[in-house]
Design a protein around this motif. Sequence first.
Motif, PDB file in Angstrom:
ATOM      1  N   PHE A   1       1.429   8.141  11.139  1.00  0.00           N
ATOM      2  CA  PHE A   1       0.572   7.370  12.048  1.00  0.00           C
ATOM      3  C   PHE A   1      -0.313   6.367  11.308  1.00  0.00           C
ATOM      4  O   PHE A   1      -0.416   5.203  11.724  1.00  0.00           O
ATOM      5  N   LEU A   2      -0.949   6.777  10.216  1.00  0.00           N
ATOM      6  CA  LEU A   2      -1.801   5.850   9.455  1.00  0.00           C
ATOM      7  C   LEU A   2      -0.942   4.772   8.785  1.00  0.00           C
ATOM      8  O   LEU A   2      -1.328   3.600   8.765  1.00  0.00           O
ATOM      9  N   SER A   3       0.205   5.151   8.267  1.00  0.00           N
ATOM     10  CA  SER A   3       1.120   4.154   7.679  1.00  0.00           C
ATOM     11  C   SER A   3       1.453   3.078   8.701  1.00  0.00           C
ATOM     12  O   SER A   3       1.471   1.881   8.383  1.00  0.00           O
ATOM     13  N   ASN A   4       1.729   3.480   9.912  1.00  0.00           N
ATOM     14  CA  ASN A   4       2.045   2.528  10.970  1.00  0.00           C
ATOM     15  C   ASN A   4       0.860   1.621  11.273  1.00  0.00           C
ATOM     16  O   ASN A   4       1.019   0.400  11.384  1.00  0.00           O
ATOM     17  N   ASP A   5      -0.325   2.200  11.393  1.00  0.00           N
ATOM     18  CA  ASP A   5      -1.521   1.391  11.664  1.00  0.00           C
ATOM     19  C   ASP A   5      -1.744   0.356  10.568  1.00  0.00           C
ATOM     20  O   ASP A   5      -2.065  -0.805  10.846  1.00  0.00           O
ATOM     21  N   ILE A   6      -1.577   0.775   9.320  1.00  0.00           N
ATOM     22  CA  ILE A   6      -1.771  -0.138   8.190  1.00  0.00           C
ATOM     23  C   ILE A   6      -0.723  -1.252   8.216  1.00  0.00           C
ATOM     24  O   ILE A   6      -1.039  -2.423   7.975  1.00  0.00           O
TER      25      ILE A   6
ATOM     26  N   ILE B   1       0.860  -1.184   0.000  1.00  0.00           N
ATOM     27  CA  ILE B   1       0.000   0.000   0.000  1.00  0.00           C
ATOM     28  C   ILE B   1       0.892   1.229   0.000  1.00  0.00           C
ATOM     29  O   ILE B   1       1.881   1.284   0.733  1.00  0.00           O
ATOM     30  N   ILE B   2       0.542   2.215  -0.832  1.00  0.00           N
ATOM     31  CA  ILE B   2       1.235   3.493  -0.829  1.00  0.00           C
ATOM     32  C   ILE B   2       0.350   4.504  -0.111  1.00  0.00           C
ATOM     33  O   ILE B   2      -0.794   4.717  -0.494  1.00  0.00           O
ATOM     34  N   ASP B   3       0.896   5.110   0.924  1.00  0.00           N
ATOM     35  CA  ASP B   3       0.192   6.141   1.689  1.00  0.00           C
ATOM     36  C   ASP B   3       0.698   7.498   1.196  1.00  0.00           C
ATOM     37  O   ASP B   3       1.747   7.974   1.611  1.00  0.00           O
ATOM     38  N   VAL B   4      -0.048   8.096   0.280  1.00  0.00           N
ATOM     39  CA  VAL B   4       0.321   9.383  -0.308  1.00  0.00           C
ATOM     40  C   VAL B   4      -0.087  10.493   0.657  1.00  0.00           C
ATOM     41  O   VAL B   4      -1.228  10.553   1.091  1.00  0.00           O
ATOM     42  N   GLY B   5       0.861  11.359   0.977  1.00  0.00           N
ATOM     43  CA  GLY B   5       0.599  12.401   1.967  1.00  0.00           C
ATOM     44  C   GLY B   5       0.577  11.814   3.359  1.00  0.00           C
ATOM     45  O   GLY B   5      -0.304  12.111   4.162  1.00  0.00           O
ATOM     46  N   CYS B   6       1.562  10.980   3.664  1.00  0.00           N
ATOM     47  CA  CYS B   6       1.557  10.223   4.921  1.00  0.00           C
ATOM     48  C   CYS B   6       1.798  11.083   6.156  1.00  0.00           C
ATOM     49  O   CYS B   6       1.557  10.629   7.272  1.00  0.00           O
TER      50      CYS B   6
ATOM     51  N   ASN C   1       9.351   0.044  12.015  1.00  0.00           N
ATOM     52  CA  ASN C   1       8.831  -1.237  11.560  1.00  0.00           C
ATOM     53  C   ASN C   1       9.434  -1.573  10.194  1.00  0.00           C
ATOM     54  O   ASN C   1       9.487  -0.732   9.309  1.00  0.00           O
ATOM     55  N   ARG C   2       9.851  -2.795  10.012  1.00  0.00           N
ATOM     56  CA  ARG C   2      10.481  -3.203   8.748  1.00  0.00           C
ATOM     57  C   ARG C   2       9.530  -3.187   7.564  1.00  0.00           C
ATOM     58  O   ARG C   2       9.966  -3.167   6.422  1.00  0.00           O
ATOM     59  N   SER C   3       8.243  -3.203   7.815  1.00  0.00           N
ATOM     60  CA  SER C   3       7.290  -3.230   6.700  1.00  0.00           C
ATOM     61  C   SER C   3       6.846  -1.831   6.276  1.00  0.00           C
ATOM     62  O   SER C   3       5.909  -1.686   5.514  1.00  0.00           O
ATOM     63  N   ILE C   4       7.547  -0.794   6.775  1.00  0.00           N
ATOM     64  CA  ILE C   4       7.244   0.583   6.374  1.00  0.00           C
ATOM     65  C   ILE C   4       8.496   1.231   5.817  1.00  0.00           C
ATOM     66  O   ILE C   4       9.579   1.116   6.391  1.00  0.00           O
ATOM     67  N   GLU C   5       8.325   1.920   4.695  1.00  0.00           N
ATOM     68  CA  GLU C   5       9.393   2.729   4.125  1.00  0.00           C
ATOM     69  C   GLU C   5       8.837   4.137   3.946  1.00  0.00           C
ATOM     70  O   GLU C   5       7.758   4.307   3.379  1.00  0.00           O
ATOM     71  N   PHE C   6       9.544   5.142   4.431  1.00  0.00           N
ATOM     72  CA  PHE C   6       9.121   6.531   4.275  1.00  0.00           C
ATOM     73  C   PHE C   6      10.032   7.225   3.268  1.00  0.00           C
ATOM     74  O   PHE C   6      11.261   7.106   3.358  1.00  0.00           O
ATOM     75  N   ILE C   7       9.420   7.937   2.333  1.00  0.00           N
ATOM     76  CA  ILE C   7      10.162   8.587   1.255  1.00  0.00           C
ATOM     77  C   ILE C   7       9.742  10.044   1.142  1.00  0.00           C
ATOM     78  O   ILE C   7       8.540  10.352   1.080  1.00  0.00           O
ATOM     79  N   HIS C   8      10.724  10.921   1.080  1.00  0.00           N
ATOM     80  CA  HIS C   8      10.471  12.354   0.870  1.00  0.00           C
ATOM     81  C   HIS C   8      10.334  12.578  -0.632  1.00  0.00           C
ATOM     82  O   HIS C   8      11.307  12.520  -1.380  1.00  0.00           O
ATOM     83  N   SER C   9       9.101  12.802  -1.087  1.00  0.00           N
ATOM     84  CA  SER C   9       8.825  12.962  -2.513  1.00  0.00           C
ATOM     85  C   SER C   9       7.416  13.493  -2.701  1.00  0.00           C
ATOM     86  O   SER C   9       6.556  13.336  -1.838  1.00  0.00           O
TER      87      SER C   9
ATOM     88  N   ALA D   1       8.615  10.581  10.952  1.00  0.00           N
ATOM     89  CA  ALA D   1       8.016   9.254  10.763  1.00  0.00           C
ATOM     90  C   ALA D   1       9.092   8.169  10.730  1.00  0.00           C
ATOM     91  O   ALA D   1       8.920   7.102  11.324  1.00  0.00           O
ATOM     92  N   SER D   2      10.193   8.452  10.059  1.00  0.00           N
ATOM     93  CA  SER D   2      11.275   7.468   9.956  1.00  0.00           C
ATOM     94  C   SER D   2      11.878   7.143  11.318  1.00  0.00           C
ATOM     95  O   SER D   2      12.281   6.002  11.564  1.00  0.00           O
ATOM     96  N   LYS D   3      11.955   8.127  12.179  1.00  0.00           N
ATOM     97  CA  LYS D   3      12.504   7.909  13.519  1.00  0.00           C
ATOM     98  C   LYS D   3      11.475   7.283  14.461  1.00  0.00           C
ATOM     99  O   LYS D   3      11.815   6.469  15.313  1.00  0.00           O
ATOM    100  N   GLN D   4      10.217   7.681  14.305  1.00  0.00           N
ATOM    101  CA  GLN D   4       9.158   7.217  15.205  1.00  0.00           C
ATOM    102  C   GLN D   4       8.746   5.771  14.928  1.00  0.00           C
ATOM    103  O   GLN D   4       8.498   5.009  15.849  1.00  0.00           O
ATOM    104  N   PHE D   5       8.678   5.406  13.654  1.00  0.00           N
ATOM    105  CA  PHE D   5       8.167   4.090  13.265  1.00  0.00           C
ATOM    106  C   PHE D   5       9.269   3.329  12.521  1.00  0.00           C
ATOM    107  O   PHE D   5       9.530   3.594  11.353  1.00  0.00           O
TER     108      PHE D   5
END
Length: 69
Positions: free
Chosen positions: A23-28, A14-19, A54-62, A48-52
């Motif tokens: 918090f929602l990315s983490n819940d998902i 799942i891509i969370d656009v405007g994450c 989890n290996r199943s989340i990647e945060f990207i500045h874009s 977000a990168s520091k707070q979460f």
Amino acid sequence: FEDLTKKYIPKGKIIDVGCGLGFLSNDISEMGYQVTGIDVSAVSIEYASKQFTNRSIEFIHSSVEEYKE
């Protein structure tokens, strides 16, 4: 939200656009999805990168227009 997600969205990516702060990315991700969170705010992505971590989340500045998987 979780009941609807499990019923209508099969497990996968799942891509969370405007994450924002992620918090929602983490819940998902906690529901078993692999999540990519993207946001134009470098400050939000850094948080977000520091707070979460989890290996199943990647945060990207874009922006969504510039994002390439």
